[in-house]
Design a protein around this motif. Structure first.
Motif, PDB file in Angstrom:
ATOM      1  N   SER A  54       0.815  -1.216   0.000  1.00 54.49           N
ATOM      2  CA  SER A  54       0.000   0.000   0.000  1.00 54.49           C
ATOM      3  C   SER A  54       0.845   1.260   0.000  1.00 54.49           C
ATOM      4  O   SER A  54       0.348   2.349  -0.257  1.00 54.49           O
ATOM      5  CB  SER A  54      -0.930   0.023   1.206  1.00 54.49           C
ATOM      6  OG  SER A  54      -0.173   0.176   2.392  1.00 54.49           O
ATOM      7  N   GLY A  55       2.148   1.105   0.315  1.00 53.21           N
ATOM      8  CA  GLY A  55       3.020   2.261   0.400  1.00 53.21           C
ATOM      9  C   GLY A  55       3.120   2.858   1.789  1.00 53.21           C
ATOM     10  O   GLY A  55       3.947   3.729   2.034  1.00 53.21           O
ATOM     11  N   ASP A  56       2.286   2.374   2.722  1.00 58.35           N
ATOM     12  CA  ASP A  56       2.301   2.929   4.068  1.00 58.35           C
ATOM     13  C   ASP A  56       3.504   2.445   4.882  1.00 58.35           C
ATOM     14  O   ASP A  56       4.000   3.156   5.756  1.00 58.35           O
ATOM     15  CB  ASP A  56       1.012   2.543   4.808  1.00 58.35           C
ATOM     16  CG  ASP A  56      -0.208   3.224   4.218  1.00 58.35           C
ATOM     17  OD1 ASP A  56      -1.323   2.697   4.399  1.00 58.35           O
ATOM     18  OD2 ASP A  56      -0.045   4.276   3.561  1.00 58.35           O
ATOM     19  N   ASP A  57       3.949   1.236   4.619  1.00 62.10           N
ATOM     20  CA  ASP A  57       5.085   0.650   5.322  1.00 62.10           C
ATOM     21  C   ASP A  57       6.340   0.904   4.500  1.00 62.10           C
ATOM     22  O   ASP A  57       6.418   0.503   3.342  1.00 62.10           O
ATOM     23  CB  ASP A  57       4.855  -0.853   5.504  1.00 62.10           C
ATOM     24  CG  ASP A  57       5.896  -1.490   6.394  1.00 62.10           C
ATOM     25  OD1 ASP A  57       5.914  -2.734   6.484  1.00 62.10           O
ATOM     26  OD2 ASP A  57       6.700  -0.752   7.007  1.00 62.10           O
ATOM     27  N   THR A  58       7.315   1.592   5.090  1.00 62.68           N
ATOM     28  CA  THR A  58       8.541   1.905   4.360  1.00 62.68           C
ATOM     29  C   THR A  58       9.774   1.554   5.187  1.00 62.68           C
ATOM     30  O   THR A  58       9.718   1.488   6.421  1.00 62.68           O
ATOM     31  CB  THR A  58       8.612   3.401   3.986  1.00 62.68           C
ATOM     32  OG1 THR A  58       8.528   4.196   5.185  1.00 62.68           O
ATOM     33  CG2 THR A  58       7.492   3.790   3.040  1.00 62.68           C
ATOM     34  N   ARG A  59      10.871   1.327   4.494  1.00 62.70           N
ATOM     35  CA  ARG A  59      12.166   1.060   5.107  1.00 62.70           C
ATOM     36  C   ARG A  59      13.220   1.891   4.386  1.00 62.70           C
ATOM     37  O   ARG A  59      13.119   2.094   3.173  1.00 62.70           O
ATOM     38  CB  ARG A  59      12.538  -0.418   4.987  1.00 62.70           C
ATOM     39  CG  ARG A  59      11.524  -1.383   5.551  1.00 62.70           C
ATOM     40  CD  ARG A  59      11.645  -1.534   7.051  1.00 62.70           C
ATOM     41  NE  ARG A  59      10.850  -2.677   7.507  1.00 62.70           N
ATOM     42  CZ  ARG A  59       9.562  -2.618   7.778  1.00 62.70           C
ATOM     43  NH1 ARG A  59       8.914  -1.463   7.630  1.00 62.70           N
ATOM     44  NH2 ARG A  59       8.915  -3.704   8.182  1.00 62.70           N
ATOM     45  N   TYR A  60      14.248   2.306   5.116  1.00 63.57           N
ATOM     46  CA  TYR A  60      15.325   3.089   4.519  1.00 63.57           C
ATOM     47  C   TYR A  60      16.677   2.626   5.040  1.00 63.57           C
ATOM     48  O   TYR A  60      16.813   2.237   6.204  1.00 63.57           O
ATOM     49  CB  TYR A  60      15.160   4.574   4.831  1.00 63.57           C
ATOM     50  CG  TYR A  60      13.940   5.197   4.201  1.00 63.57           C
ATOM     51  CD1 TYR A  60      12.753   5.316   4.915  1.00 63.57           C
ATOM     52  CD2 TYR A  60      13.979   5.653   2.890  1.00 63.57           C
ATOM     53  CE1 TYR A  60      11.622   5.870   4.337  1.00 63.57           C
ATOM     54  CE2 TYR A  60      12.849   6.213   2.298  1.00 63.57           C
ATOM     55  CZ  TYR A  60      11.679   6.320   3.024  1.00 63.57           C
ATOM     56  OH  TYR A  60      10.565   6.868   2.445  1.00 63.57           O
ATOM     57  N   ALA A  61      17.668   2.723   4.186  1.00 61.91           N
ATOM     58  CA  ALA A  61      19.041   2.543   4.643  1.00 61.91           C
ATOM     59  C   ALA A  61      19.406   3.727   5.533  1.00 61.91           C
ATOM     60  O   ALA A  61      18.912   4.843   5.347  1.00 61.91           O
ATOM     61  CB  ALA A  61      19.976   2.474   3.444  1.00 61.91           C
ATOM     62  N   ARG A  72       4.712   5.231  -3.805  1.00 63.64           N
ATOM     63  CA  ARG A  72       4.184   4.490  -4.943  1.00 63.64           C
ATOM     64  C   ARG A  72       2.780   4.978  -5.278  1.00 63.64           C
ATOM     65  O   ARG A  72       2.041   5.426  -4.392  1.00 63.64           O
ATOM     66  CB  ARG A  72       4.185   2.991  -4.673  1.00 63.64           C
ATOM     67  CG  ARG A  72       3.257   2.541  -3.563  1.00 63.64           C
ATOM     68  CD  ARG A  72       3.486   1.064  -3.223  1.00 63.64           C
ATOM     69  NE  ARG A  72       3.107   0.179  -4.313  1.00 63.64           N
ATOM     70  CZ  ARG A  72       3.412  -1.118  -4.345  1.00 63.64           C
ATOM     71  NH1 ARG A  72       4.125  -1.660  -3.368  1.00 63.64           N
ATOM     72  NH2 ARG A  72       3.013  -1.861  -5.358  1.00 63.64           N
ATOM     73  N   ASP A  73       2.461   4.860  -6.547  1.00 62.51           N
ATOM     74  CA  ASP A  73       1.110   5.166  -7.032  1.00 62.51           C
ATOM     75  C   ASP A  73       0.653   3.927  -7.787  1.00 62.51           C
ATOM     76  O   ASP A  73       1.039   3.709  -8.935  1.00 62.51           O
ATOM     77  CB  ASP A  73       1.156   6.399  -7.947  1.00 62.51           C
ATOM     78  CG  ASP A  73      -0.231   6.836  -8.385  1.00 62.51           C
ATOM     79  OD1 ASP A  73      -1.151   6.000  -8.428  1.00 62.51           O
ATOM     80  OD2 ASP A  73      -0.394   8.023  -8.711  1.00 62.51           O
ATOM     81  N   ASN A  74      -0.144   3.112  -7.135  1.00 64.93           N
ATOM     82  CA  ASN A  74      -0.551   1.844  -7.746  1.00 64.93           C
ATOM     83  C   ASN A  74      -1.432   2.050  -8.969  1.00 64.93           C
ATOM     84  O   ASN A  74      -1.404   1.242  -9.892  1.00 64.93           O
ATOM     85  CB  ASN A  74      -1.245   0.968  -6.718  1.00 64.93           C
ATOM     86  CG  ASN A  74      -0.272   0.373  -5.715  1.00 64.93           C
ATOM     87  OD1 ASN A  74       0.909   0.181  -6.008  1.00 64.93           O
ATOM     88  ND2 ASN A  74      -0.763   0.094  -4.517  1.00 64.93           N
ATOM     89  N   ALA A  75      -2.202   3.135  -8.979  1.00 65.76           N
ATOM     90  CA  ALA A  75      -3.041   3.409 -10.142  1.00 65.76           C
ATOM     91  C   ALA A  75      -2.193   3.674 -11.382  1.00 65.76           C
ATOM     92  O   ALA A  75      -2.571   3.317 -12.497  1.00 65.76           O
ATOM     93  CB  ALA A  75      -3.949   4.594  -9.860  1.00 65.76           C
ATOM     94  N   LYS A  76      -1.042   4.297 -11.174  1.00 69.38           N
ATOM     95  CA  LYS A  76      -0.127   4.588 -12.280  1.00 69.38           C
ATOM     96  C   LYS A  76       0.942   3.512 -12.428  1.00 69.38           C
ATOM     97  O   LYS A  76       1.811   3.609 -13.296  1.00 69.38           O
ATOM     98  CB  LYS A  76       0.547   5.945 -12.068  1.00 69.38           C
ATOM     99  CG  LYS A  76      -0.411   7.122 -12.114  1.00 69.38           C
ATOM    100  CD  LYS A  76       0.334   8.436 -11.952  1.00 69.38           C
ATOM    101  CE  LYS A  76      -0.626   9.612 -12.041  1.00 69.38           C
ATOM    102  NZ  LYS A  76       0.087  10.912 -11.869  1.00 69.38           N
TER     103      LYS A  76
END
Length: 123
Positions: A54-61, A72-76
């Protein structure tokens, strides 16, 4: 199956910003975790950022946390990497990748990869 095509890489000055895009194909794009990795010359491919379905859960270095943002835009069928406060050490080929897992941070967890886009940060 999903195919990925990155765009947006270019030469930018230190301290500048850049947004990378990665367009995906496939009707089930929203069912893939997505990630960005990078590889500098002579170095191994390393994790940059990842987001869940969904894009709500993110991780970063750690070295990009607070400077880069994945979305992210799942529609696109597109995933983005907004990069701010760029440093010369951010210079690399940036790859987007898709995984059937909800979210992942290791390269071997990703099944699908784009061809990469070059980001060069000048000092």
């Amino acid at each position: 199956q999903v195919q990925l095509v990155e765009s947006g890489g270019r030469l930018v000055q230190s301290g500048g910003s850049l947004r990378l895009s990665c367009a995906g194909s496939g009707r089930t794009f929203s069912n893939y975790g997505l990630g960005w990795f990078r590889q500098a010359p002579g170095k191994e491919r390393e994790f940059v950022a990842a987001c869940g379905w969904s894009g709500d859960d993110t991780r970063y270095a750690d070295d990009v946390k607070g400077r880069f943002t994945i979305s992210r835009d799942n529609a696109k069928r597109t995933v983005y990497l907004q990069m701010n406060s760029l440093k010369p050490e951010d210079t690399a080929v940036y790859y987007c990748a898709a995984t059937e897992k909800l979210i992942a941070t290791l390269p071997h967890e990703y099944e699908y990869w784009g061809q990469g886009t070059q980001v060069t940060v000048s000092s």
